[in-house]
Design a protein around this motif. Structure first.
Motif, short mmCIF file in Angstrom:
data_model
loop_
_atom_site.label_atom_id
_atom_site.label_comp_id
_atom_site.label_asym_id
_atom_site.label_seq_id
_atom_site.Cartn_x
_atom_site.Cartn_y
_atom_site.Cartn_z
N LYS A 150 0.84 -1.20 0.00
CA LYS A 150 0.00 0.00 0.00
C LYS A 150 0.87 1.24 0.00
CE LYS A 150 -4.66 -0.23 1.82
NZ LYS A 150 -5.52 -0.12 2.99
N ASN A 151 0.49 2.24 -0.74
CA ASN A 151 1.22 3.51 -0.84
C ASN A 151 2.67 3.31 -1.27
OD1 ASN A 151 -1.10 4.75 0.30
ND2 ASN A 151 -0.36 4.23 2.35
N ASP A 171 4.71 1.36 -0.08
CA ASP A 171 5.55 1.17 1.10
C ASP A 171 5.83 -0.32 1.29
OD1 ASP A 171 6.75 1.07 3.54
OD2 ASP A 171 5.15 2.06 4.66
N LYS A 179 8.27 -1.50 2.92
CA LYS A 179 8.92 -1.75 4.20
C LYS A 179 7.89 -2.11 5.27
CE LYS A 179 12.81 0.34 6.64
NZ LYS A 179 13.54 1.61 6.80
N TYR A 180 6.78 -1.36 5.33
CA TYR A 180 5.84 -1.54 6.44
C TYR A 180 4.43 -1.92 6.01
CZ TYR A 180 9.50 0.87 9.07
OH TYR A 180 10.68 1.22 9.64
N GLN A 181 4.10 -1.73 4.72
CA GLN A 181 2.70 -1.96 4.33
C GLN A 181 2.56 -3.03 3.25
OE1 GLN A 181 0.14 1.69 4.21
NE2 GLN A 181 2.04 2.76 4.62
#
Lengths: 163, 274
Positions: free
Chosen positions: A33-34, A36, A38-40
């Protein structure tokens, strides 16, 4: 064709297996998502899985007060105004329509002692009532009427002695 | 040495004399001045500083723990375990309460028996008999997942089973997690564990009660707290209680040195809190 090309075919074959396997096993809503990674980076459907987790505690006395208006009125006017019904009666779940028909009541001394046992480092003042700060009533459980339940003498809904 | 090598700019005249050292100095100052942007001289307002924190423009769930209000009743732990189907009698929990007792000789006793699911009803830190007159101070600190902006647990997941949602809650995809427990090891706060139910058996953690907060309810722990020690809300909403608590109080986060940027803010921490 030269035998020197053979390893290339092996590599192409392996890549094909990896990509076909990925298409089969990885869910289609798996994405970053977005952008990202790394985190999403996740399966988006899982957010709804968690949103659909079953709610057990109704939260707030208002739900209980719709039927149990006496207890609701008493406790709301008492020093126990901020104590939720479900803290002692357990989660309402589907009560009353889908059950449980009757909720369990924890009448044990140990439940009351969670707040009212005298500890040297327990805050002595209670500031959460609109009427202003009061003393947090604490007792030494080894000295205070050791062999009877608290509810024998105390009315929890009124935070006072029984009449 | 340098000073003897004078360079005359205006040969034969009344010229200004500059040494090589002067020229180098002037050059260094010019370069240093040029690299400082004009913005460095601006006075930053708190609002401008807050805006540089990237929590996204939208909703950002956050939590405020007022440790000064906690009496260690553990009703939050009881409610959390029941609400989130974490086996009650197993010694793991999504949230827990720690007891800190500092003695007058400086010793600090920390414990959280059974994650405080039954509360603290005896003065027996770590099962020890502690005399009241020996205690310098003591207090309770509720803990839970910090729902970090930069969750180190998420970074190490080898399969993409754990992630941060857009509104800032770190979740675990139970169908995707392989239960390797890298995340359990990599959380600086010890907030994760492997779910003890063999039918689940994957990484487990506090979800800020995502199923409740997305329906307009509070988390089970903050509802259960009769002492107002636990508050949950949208920290990006200036009207929310958590936003007001954070802006009107001196707040701290746990272990800021790890750089995880926790979103659980504490009022009334002490240096002995780990």
């Amino acid at each position: 064709m030269s035998h020197a090309w053979r390893p290339l075919f092996v590599v192409i074959g392996l890549l094909a297996v990896v990509f076909i396997g990925r298409a089969v096993f990885v869910p289609s809503d798996f994405s970053a998502k977005n952008g990202d990674y790394k985190y999403q980076w996740h399966r988006e459907g899982n957010e709804d899985d968690w949103k659909n987790f079953k709610v057990k505690y109704k939260g707030g006395k208002e739900y209980c007060g719709e039927c149990h208006d006496d207890e609701f009125t008493w406790i709301s006017a008492s020093k126990h105004a901020n104590v939720q019904c479900e803290n002692c009666h357990g989660p309402a779940l589907g009560h009353p329509e889908e059950g449980p028909e009757k909720l369990a009541i924890d009448r044990s001394r140990d439940l009351c002692l969670r707040c009212h046992a005298k500890l040297p480092y327990r805050p002595t003042t209670y500031n959460e009532l609109p009427s202003g700060p009061i003393r947090l009533a604490m007792q030494d459980p080894d000295e205070h009427n050791t062999d009877v339940e608290c509810v024998e003498c105390h009315d929890v809904h009124k935070a006072d002695f029984k009449e | 040495m340098m000073s003897t090598r004078q360079i005359s700019r205006n040969k034969g005249g009344d010229g200004v004399k500059q040494s090589r050292r002067d020229i180098l100095k002037l050059g260094a100052i010019t370069i240093a001045g040029a690299v400082i942007p004009l913005s460095a001289f601006e006075l930053l307002t708190p609002e401008a500083l807050a805006s540089t924190k990237k929590h996204g423009a939208g909703k950002r769930w956050g939590f405020v723990v007022n440790a000064t209000k906690c009496v260690g009743c553990g009703m939050c732990v009881k409610a959390c375990k029941t609400e989130n189907e974490v086996p009650f009698d197993v010694n793991v929990s999504r949230t827990w309460v720690e007891r800190y007792v500092q003695l007058k000789d400086g010793e600090v006793i920390i414990d959280s028996p059974k994650e405080a699911r039954n509360g603290f009803i005896k003065n027996d830190p770590q099962g020890r008999q502690v005399k009241e007159e020996d205690i310098a101070k003591g207090f309770f600190v509720p803990k839970l997942c910090n729902q970090c902006e930069k969750p180190s647990c998420v970074q190490v997941c080898p399969v993409g089973a754990t992630y941060r949602t857009e509104d800032g809650v770190v979740l675990v995809d139970r169908t995707w997690c392989i239960g390797c427990a890298y995340c359990v090891q990599n959380c600086p706060y010890g907030a994760r564990f492997i779910h003890p139910d063999p039918k689940v058996n994957v990484a487990e953690k506090c979800t800020f009660c995502y199923h409740r907060i997305t329906k307009g309810l509070n988390s089970a722990c903050s509802d259960a707290c009769a002492f107002g020690a636990r508050k949950i809300g949208d920290i990006n909403d200036p009207e929310s209680e958590v936003h007001k608590l954070i802006t009107n109080n001196r707040v701290m986060v746990l272990k800021p040195e790890y750089g995880n940027e926790p979103m659980v803010f504490y009022i009334g921490l002490d240096h002995i809190v780990r």
